[in-house]
Design an enzyme around this catalytic site. Structure first.
Site, PDB file in Angstrom:
ATOM      1  N   MET A  12     -33.074 -59.528 -89.868  1.00 19.54           N
ATOM      2  CA  MET A  12     -32.993 -59.369 -88.418  1.00 19.54           C
ATOM      3  C   MET A  12     -33.252 -57.890 -88.122  1.00 19.54           C
ATOM      4  O   MET A  12     -32.670 -57.021 -88.775  1.00 19.54           O
ATOM      5  CB  MET A  12     -31.609 -59.810 -87.918  1.00 19.54           C
ATOM      6  CG  MET A  12     -31.508 -59.959 -86.431  1.00 19.54           C
ATOM      7  SD  MET A  12     -32.732 -61.090 -85.706  1.00 19.54           S
ATOM      8  CE  MET A  12     -32.012 -62.673 -86.014  1.00 19.54           C
ATOM      9  N   ASN A  43     -42.234 -61.719 -91.563  1.00 18.45           N
ATOM     10  CA  ASN A  43     -43.315 -61.341 -90.644  1.00 18.45           C
ATOM     11  C   ASN A  43     -44.660 -61.862 -91.151  1.00 18.45           C
ATOM     12  O   ASN A  43     -45.475 -62.384 -90.389  1.00 18.45           O
ATOM     13  CB  ASN A  43     -43.396 -59.819 -90.511  1.00 18.45           C
ATOM     14  CG  ASN A  43     -42.189 -59.227 -89.797  1.00 18.45           C
ATOM     15  OD1 ASN A  43     -41.449 -59.939 -89.133  1.00 18.45           O
ATOM     16  ND2 ASN A  43     -41.990 -57.928 -89.930  1.00 18.45           N
ATOM     17  N   ASN A 183     -50.447 -48.439 -98.040  1.00 19.67           N
ATOM     18  CA  ASN A 183     -50.916 -47.438 -97.077  1.00 19.67           C
ATOM     19  C   ASN A 183     -51.092 -46.131 -97.864  1.00 19.67           C
ATOM     20  O   ASN A 183     -50.897 -46.105 -99.092  1.00 19.67           O
ATOM     21  CB  ASN A 183     -49.960 -47.328 -95.878  1.00 19.67           C
ATOM     22  CG  ASN A 183     -48.579 -46.829 -96.270  1.00 19.67           C
ATOM     23  OD1 ASN A 183     -48.390 -46.219 -97.325  1.00 19.67           O
ATOM     24  ND2 ASN A 183     -47.603 -47.087 -95.425  1.00 19.67           N
ATOM     25  N   GLY A 212     -54.204 -46.631 -91.263  1.00 23.84           N
ATOM     26  CA  GLY A 212     -53.816 -46.629 -89.844  1.00 23.84           C
ATOM     27  C   GLY A 212     -55.014 -46.729 -88.926  1.00 23.84           C
ATOM     28  O   GLY A 212     -55.840 -47.643 -89.069  1.00 23.84           O
ATOM     29  N   ASP A 236     -45.828 -51.165 -79.744  1.00 25.51           N
ATOM     30  CA  ASP A 236     -44.886 -51.135 -80.870  1.00 25.51           C
ATOM     31  C   ASP A 236     -45.679 -51.440 -82.143  1.00 25.51           C
ATOM     32  O   ASP A 236     -46.236 -52.530 -82.279  1.00 25.51           O
ATOM     33  CB  ASP A 236     -43.793 -52.200 -80.623  1.00 25.51           C
ATOM     34  CG  ASP A 236     -42.753 -52.257 -81.726  1.00 25.51           C
ATOM     35  OD1 ASP A 236     -42.854 -51.485 -82.697  1.00 25.51           O
ATOM     36  OD2 ASP A 236     -41.831 -53.090 -81.600  1.00 25.51           O
ATOM     37  N   ASP A 242     -47.828 -56.039 -91.622  1.00 24.81           N
ATOM     38  CA  ASP A 242     -47.565 -57.423 -92.039  1.00 24.81           C
ATOM     39  C   ASP A 242     -48.620 -58.375 -91.476  1.00 24.81           C
ATOM     40  O   ASP A 242     -49.084 -59.281 -92.168  1.00 24.81           O
ATOM     41  CB  ASP A 242     -46.171 -57.851 -91.568  1.00 24.81           C
ATOM     42  CG  ASP A 242     -45.088 -56.979 -92.199  1.00 24.81           C
ATOM     43  OD1 ASP A 242     -45.265 -56.581 -93.362  1.00 24.81           O
ATOM     44  OD2 ASP A 242     -44.095 -56.690 -91.521  1.00 24.81           O
TER      45      ASP A 242
HETATM   46  O1  RIB Z   1     -42.958 -54.246 -91.679  1.00 25.36           O
HETATM   47  C1  RIB Z   1     -42.073 -54.266 -90.601  1.00 25.36           C
HETATM   48  C2  RIB Z   1     -40.739 -54.736 -91.042  1.00 25.36           C
HETATM   49  O2  RIB Z   1     -40.199 -53.790 -91.921  1.00 25.36           O
HETATM   50  C3  RIB Z   1     -39.731 -54.874 -89.924  1.00 25.36           C
HETATM   51  O3  RIB Z   1     -39.762 -56.132 -89.302  1.00 25.36           O
HETATM   52  C4  RIB Z   1     -38.419 -54.583 -90.620  1.00 25.36           C
HETATM   53  O4  RIB Z   1     -37.715 -55.744 -90.904  1.00 25.36           O
HETATM   54  C5  RIB Z   1     -38.801 -53.839 -91.885  1.00 25.36           C
HETATM   55  O5  RIB Z   1     -38.389 -54.479 -92.982  1.00 25.36           O
END
Ligand code: RIB
Length: 292
Positions: A12, A43, A183, A212, A236, A242
């Site tokens: 979370m 994700n 990265n 990036g 954001d 991911d």
């Molecule tokens: O890559 C982004 C994720 O990294 C976020 O959702 C957070 O949970 C972190 O683990």
């Protein structure tokens, strides 16, 4: 339909937005606080499902309120949860995120994600055997990354290892993984002592360095290739990596060439940053293709 297995974290995200990032010993007044589903594994699973793949998540949550919400979120996104185990007496993983000055800072507390052990994966290795591609990251124990790399190699199932967050990897894992997507910072930890050029050349069509806003760079066996990213107004950037990894994996599993797969992945990642939350902006297949 492409079948994808994701071995990884499900957490979370506890997100604070603030005009300023506090320094050591400093307190600042923030603007908002939200909890949204996250974790790199989750994700990537949600992103792959939105892109049309049949996704099996292999992970663990706590026996708490967050664990229930994480499972519910998987279901709402069409991710199979048969292999997401609630662990008793354990808290779900959490990521403590500050969004400030156009970027994020994250502290991850792994919690139940540490229960994604080699023994846990071994029990359900048939899921991996039946997958077209497997995704793994580094918010689960290092032994699990090693175990899954060896298993995928043995079974002949392609493995995309997203080496985030940064952690040094054994030569064996680097050899056994099919694709690596560090990265720039992660690449410097992984290939310590090698320049970017040397690292890419040593692993043609295997190492894809995400840079990036510049795009993604790899060595195609003859030359370095940079596949540029797309410019967007970012709200954001959490979860962009991911989304990139999930889209890249889905495209590769569908048999697309590297360049085309990277274009699709870059486009998906660029759309993902236009909304709040790691999963908030993750696009559907139609949204990605419609915008290419
Ligand atoms: O890559 C982004 C994720 O990294 C976020 O959702 C957070 O949970 C972190 O683990």
């Amino acid at each position: 339909m492409i079948k994808v297995a994701v071995v990884g974290s499900a957490s979370m995200d506890l997100v604070v937005t603030s005009p300023k990032r506090p320094g050591a010993g400093e307190t600042v007044l923030g603007e908002s606080f939200k909890t949204v589903p996250g974790g790199k594994g989750a994700n990537q699973a949600v992103a792959a499902a939105r892109l049309g793949a049949d996704v099996y998540m292999i992970g663990c949550v706590g026996d708490d309120h967050y664990g229930k919400a994480i499972l519910q979120n998987f279901k709402e996104n069409g991710v199979h949860t048969d292999y997401v185990e609630p662990v008793t007496q354990t808290k779900s993983g959490t990521a403590h995120i500050i969004l400030a000055e156009g970027d994020n800072s994250i502290v991850v507390v792994k919690g139940a994600n540490d229960h994604v052990t080699p023994a846990y994966v071994e029990k359900i290795q048939h899921v991996i055997r039946e997958s077209d591609i497997v995704l793994i990251q580094q918010e689960v124990p290092e032994e699990t990354v090693e175990y899954v790399s060896n298993l995928c190699h043995k079974l002949g199932v392609p493995l995309l290892l997203n080496p985030a967050p940064a952690r040094a990897l054994s030569e064996n894992i680097i050899e056994k993984a099919t694709y690596l997507t560090p990265n720039e910072h992660e690449a410097s930890v992984l290939f310590n002592g090698l320049s970017r050029e040397e690292a890419l050349k040593r692993y043609p069509n295997k190492v894809f360095i995400t840079e990036g806003k510049r795009g993604v760079r790899y060595y195609d066996g003859e030359k370095e290739v940079l596949v540029p990213s797309y410019e967007v107004e970012a709200v954001d950037t959490t979860g962009a990596g991911d989304t990139f990894n999930a889209a890249f994996a889905v495209a590769l599993a569908e048999g697309k060439k590297f360049k085309e797969s990277l274009q699709l992945a870059n486009r998906a990642a660029s759309l993902s940053v236009t909304k709040f939350g790691a999963q908030g902006g993750m696009p559907t297949r139609e949204e990605v293709e419609g915008s290419l």
